[in-house]
Design a protein around this motif. Structure first.
Motif, mmCIF file in Angstrom:
data_model
loop_
_atom_site.group_PDB
_atom_site.id
_atom_site.type_symbol
_atom_site.label_atom_id
_atom_site.label_comp_id
_atom_site.label_asym_id
_atom_site.label_seq_id
_atom_site.Cartn_x
_atom_site.Cartn_y
_atom_site.Cartn_z
ATOM 1 N N GLN A 117 0.831 -1.210 0.000
ATOM 2 C CA GLN A 117 0.000 0.000 0.000
ATOM 3 C C GLN A 117 0.865 1.259 0.000
ATOM 4 O O GLN A 117 0.599 2.220 -0.740
ATOM 5 C CB GLN A 117 -0.926 -0.016 1.221
ATOM 6 C CG GLN A 117 -1.788 1.214 1.362
ATOM 7 C CD GLN A 117 -2.764 1.412 0.209
ATOM 8 O OE1 GLN A 117 -3.863 0.895 0.238
ATOM 9 N NE2 GLN A 117 -2.365 2.169 -0.796
ATOM 10 N N MET A 118 1.921 1.249 0.811
ATOM 11 C CA MET A 118 2.791 2.438 0.878
ATOM 12 C C MET A 118 3.479 2.675 -0.468
ATOM 13 O O MET A 118 3.548 3.808 -0.943
ATOM 14 C CB MET A 118 3.852 2.276 1.992
ATOM 15 C CG MET A 118 3.290 2.097 3.377
ATOM 16 S SD MET A 118 2.186 3.407 3.929
ATOM 17 C CE MET A 118 3.326 4.494 4.698
ATOM 18 N N VAL A 119 3.969 1.585 -1.089
ATOM 19 C CA VAL A 119 4.630 1.717 -2.397
ATOM 20 C C VAL A 119 3.640 2.306 -3.410
ATOM 21 O O VAL A 119 3.966 3.213 -4.174
ATOM 22 C CB VAL A 119 5.176 0.349 -2.886
ATOM 23 C CG1 VAL A 119 5.566 0.411 -4.358
ATOM 24 C CG2 VAL A 119 6.373 -0.085 -2.044
ATOM 25 N N GLN A 120 2.417 1.782 -3.370
ATOM 26 C CA GLN A 120 1.406 2.273 -4.335
ATOM 27 C C GLN A 120 1.148 3.772 -4.144
ATOM 28 O O GLN A 120 1.134 4.535 -5.115
ATOM 29 C CB GLN A 120 0.114 1.477 -4.149
ATOM 30 C CG GLN A 120 -0.874 1.727 -5.264
ATOM 31 C CD GLN A 120 -2.244 1.152 -4.918
ATOM 32 O OE1 GLN A 120 -2.334 0.143 -4.214
ATOM 33 N NE2 GLN A 120 -3.288 1.789 -5.387
ATOM 34 N N TRP A 121 0.970 4.195 -2.897
ATOM 35 C CA TRP A 121 0.717 5.621 -2.645
ATOM 36 C C TRP A 121 1.912 6.473 -3.058
ATOM 37 O O TRP A 121 1.759 7.572 -3.576
ATOM 38 C CB TRP A 121 0.389 5.863 -1.165
ATOM 39 C CG TRP A 121 -1.031 5.515 -0.799
ATOM 40 C CD1 TRP A 121 -2.114 5.506 -1.619
ATOM 41 C CD2 TRP A 121 -1.513 5.159 0.501
ATOM 42 N NE1 TRP A 121 -3.246 5.157 -0.916
ATOM 43 C CE2 TRP A 121 -2.908 4.942 0.386
ATOM 44 C CE3 TRP A 121 -0.916 4.999 1.751
ATOM 45 C CZ2 TRP A 121 -3.712 4.584 1.482
ATOM 46 C CZ3 TRP A 121 -1.714 4.648 2.835
ATOM 47 C CH2 TRP A 121 -3.097 4.437 2.691
ATOM 48 N N ILE A 122 3.128 5.970 -2.843
ATOM 49 C CA ILE A 122 4.328 6.726 -3.243
ATOM 50 C C ILE A 122 4.345 6.857 -4.767
ATOM 51 O O ILE A 122 4.556 7.942 -5.310
ATOM 52 C CB ILE A 122 5.617 6.047 -2.716
ATOM 53 C CG1 ILE A 122 5.704 6.180 -1.188
ATOM 54 C CG2 ILE A 122 6.863 6.666 -3.360
ATOM 55 C CD1 ILE A 122 6.786 5.353 -0.520
ATOM 56 N N LYS A 123 4.064 5.740 -5.444
ATOM 57 C CA LYS A 123 4.087 5.764 -6.921
ATOM 58 C C LYS A 123 3.015 6.699 -7.465
ATOM 59 O O LYS A 123 3.196 7.363 -8.478
ATOM 60 C CB LYS A 123 3.876 4.350 -7.472
ATOM 61 C CG LYS A 123 5.136 3.503 -7.344
ATOM 62 C CD LYS A 123 5.251 2.389 -8.365
ATOM 63 C CE LYS A 123 4.183 1.359 -8.250
ATOM 64 N NZ LYS A 123 4.516 0.041 -8.748
ATOM 65 N N GLU A 124 1.863 6.759 -6.790
ATOM 66 C CA GLU A 124 0.768 7.633 -7.237
ATOM 67 C C GLU A 124 1.007 9.099 -6.871
ATOM 68 O O GLU A 124 0.196 9.964 -7.203
ATOM 69 C CB GLU A 124 -0.553 7.181 -6.583
ATOM 70 C CG GLU A 124 -1.061 5.847 -7.108
ATOM 71 C CD GLU A 124 -2.235 5.297 -6.281
ATOM 72 O OE1 GLU A 124 -2.780 4.261 -6.681
ATOM 73 O OE2 GLU A 124 -2.595 5.888 -5.234
ATOM 74 N N GLY A 125 2.084 9.350 -6.118
ATOM 75 C CA GLY A 125 2.388 10.725 -5.709
ATOM 76 C C GLY A 125 1.546 11.200 -4.538
ATOM 77 O O GLY A 125 1.554 12.385 -4.193
ATOM 78 N N LYS A 126 0.817 10.279 -3.893
ATOM 79 C CA LYS A 126 -0.045 10.681 -2.772
ATOM 80 C C LYS A 126 0.726 10.749 -1.454
ATOM 81 O O LYS A 126 0.269 11.345 -0.486
ATOM 82 C CB LYS A 126 -1.193 9.668 -2.606
ATOM 83 C CG LYS A 126 -2.191 9.703 -3.748
ATOM 84 C CD LYS A 126 -3.301 8.718 -3.502
ATOM 85 C CE LYS A 126 -4.326 8.766 -4.618
ATOM 86 N NZ LYS A 126 -5.184 7.593 -4.615
ATOM 87 N N LEU A 127 1.867 10.072 -1.435
ATOM 88 C CA LEU A 127 2.657 10.002 -0.204
ATOM 89 C C LEU A 127 4.076 10.463 -0.526
ATOM 90 O O LEU A 127 4.735 9.883 -1.396
ATOM 91 C CB LEU A 127 2.671 8.544 0.274
ATOM 92 C CG LEU A 127 2.931 8.275 1.745
ATOM 93 C CD1 LEU A 127 1.791 8.833 2.584
ATOM 94 C CD2 LEU A 127 3.029 6.776 1.977
ATOM 95 N N LYS A 128 4.512 11.511 0.179
ATOM 96 C CA LYS A 128 5.878 12.020 -0.041
ATOM 97 C C LYS A 128 6.730 11.607 1.163
ATOM 98 O O LYS A 128 6.216 11.456 2.263
ATOM 99 C CB LYS A 128 5.852 13.545 -0.129
ATOM 100 C CG LYS A 128 4.895 14.095 -1.180
ATOM 101 C CD LYS A 128 5.659 14.455 -2.422
ATOM 102 C CE LYS A 128 4.865 15.206 -3.457
ATOM 103 N NZ LYS A 128 3.551 14.694 -3.789
#
Ligand SMILES: NC(=O)c1ccc[n+]([C@@H]2O[C@H](COP(=O)([O-])OP(=O)(O)OC[C@H]3O[C@@H](n4cnc5c(N)ncnc54)[C@H](OP(=O)(O)O)[C@@H]3O)[C@@H](O)[C@H]2O)c1
Length: 334
Positions: free
Chosen positions: A291-302
């Motif tokens: 989940q964290m990788v996905q959010w990072i890839k989507e730019g939602k998590l910096k």
């Protein structure tokens, strides 16, 4: 045989840790036995828990901690040379690890097979590692944030806190945070926190919370503890949830902090207050990491990392992190 270095936990800490509390030793790694691997660390982590955990440990042991490294010799077909692993062997440049050890708290974890090539491996000690799982599961499981609710996190510009606020935003909450410098507060605003303040310069924490969370706090993710938390509890809404993650303001204390006692506040506000250690969800980490990788890839998590270069500087990095020199995750690059 390979020359390796490690730091020994040489003296029990008395107040803030000092460089003289550690001893650097150099030795040759032993020959591998069947099932063992030799891992060369790429990054080592420095984390706040190392300060309170060592209280219970004898001196003379390798200083505790997690590392991320690459297998350079192997007598295990499951862990061929080149495999990237995370381990808990402590502050060392090299570790001989027994892959047959299945103790769930001490298990050697492989980097996810689909870990993106363009993400730094150091994130496996940060946003996609233990601190990431702390933020994700500590918030989601214990605070159960709902859209429109207010989430407050202290230590908000650190490894865990910066992720908590961003996950709160992803879940449609109002995110409020506190940190110890104006530059950290500015970064929190860049991350999308709705309100943030410098707890060291506000005239009163009470007034700062009133202004930053005018409708009260529904979810409190506590990294700091003690007096700070006593004040925050007064701002909680009825049926609020408190996730007790850490208590960094007390880690250097020789005597446990005393009162004020929070029980009447918890009673009348009908709060749910839960302490946790993130390894309780260890079986669920792979899902959380994905989940964290996905959010990072989507730019939602910096994410940000505070990288100290050089194994010899591990004590400095640890001491500096405890006094707030880091923004984001503090790691040491070997
Ligand atoms: N329960 C678990 O399983 C678990 C797992 C991981 C971490 N934790 C806890 O989560 C918290 C954050 O850990 P982290 O790895 O993300 O560390 P971090 O926030 O990246 O680094 C520690 C930060 O604590 C702040 N700090 C130091 N002394 C303080 C004080 N007296 N009052 C307020 N803030 C203070 C400093 O930032 P400022 O400049 O803002 O003061 C410093 O940068 C810690 O309490 C840690 O023990 C718990």
């Amino acid at each position: 045989m390979v020359k390796s270095k490690r730091f020994i936990f040489a003296r029990q800490f008395d107040g803030p840790p000092k460089e003289s509390d550690f001893q650097l030793v150099e030795e040759e790694t032993p020959e591998l036995k069947d099932g063992e691997i030799l891992v060369e660390s790429l990054f080592n982590s420095v984390d706040p828990y190392m300060r309170p955990y060592t209280r219970q440990l004898p001196t003379g042991i390798t200083m505790i901690g997690e590392g991320c490294g690459r297998v350079i010799e192997s007598k295990s077909s499951d862990f061929p040379v080149g495999t990237v692993v995370m381990h808990r062997y402590g502050w060392c440049t090299h570790a001989v690890l027994d892959t047959k050890n299945k103790d769930p708290q001490n298990i050697i974890r492989k980097a996810p097979a689909d870990y993106p090539k363009d993400l730094p491996l150091s994130l496996l000690l940060g946003a996609v590692g233990m601190p990431g799982m702390t933020a994700y599961y500590g918030l989601m499981k214990l605070c159960e944030p709902k859209e429109g609710e207010t989430v407050f996190v202290n230590g908000a510009a650190g490894a865990v806190g910066s992720l908590v606020g961003q996950i709160a935003k992803i879940k449609g909450c109002r995110a409020v945070g506190s940190a110890g410098t104006d530059a950290k507060v500015a970064w929190l605003k860049e991350l999308g926190f709705d309100a943030a303040f410098n707890y060291k310069t506000v005239s009163s924490l009470d007034a700062a919370l009133k202004e930053a969370a005018p409708n009260g706090i529904d979810c409190y993710f506590d990294n700091v503890g003690a007096d700070f938390s006593s004040t925050v509890l007064n701002h909680m809404n009825l049926f609020g949830r408190v996730s007790i993650c850490g208590s960094i303001s007390t880690y250097n204390d020789n005597e446990p902090a005393k009162g004020p006692y929070p029980f009447v506040t918890i009673l009348f506000k009908q709060l749910t207050v839960t302490g946790f250690i993130v390894t309780r969800w260890i079986k669920e980490w792979p899902k959380g990491m994905e989940q964290m990788v996905q959010w990072i890839k989507e730019g939602k998590l910096k994410y940000r990392e505070h990288v100290t270069e050089g194994f010899e500087n591990m004590p400095k990095a640890f001491i500096g992190m405890l006094v707030g020199e880091n923004t984001g995750k503090a790691v040491v690059k070997l």
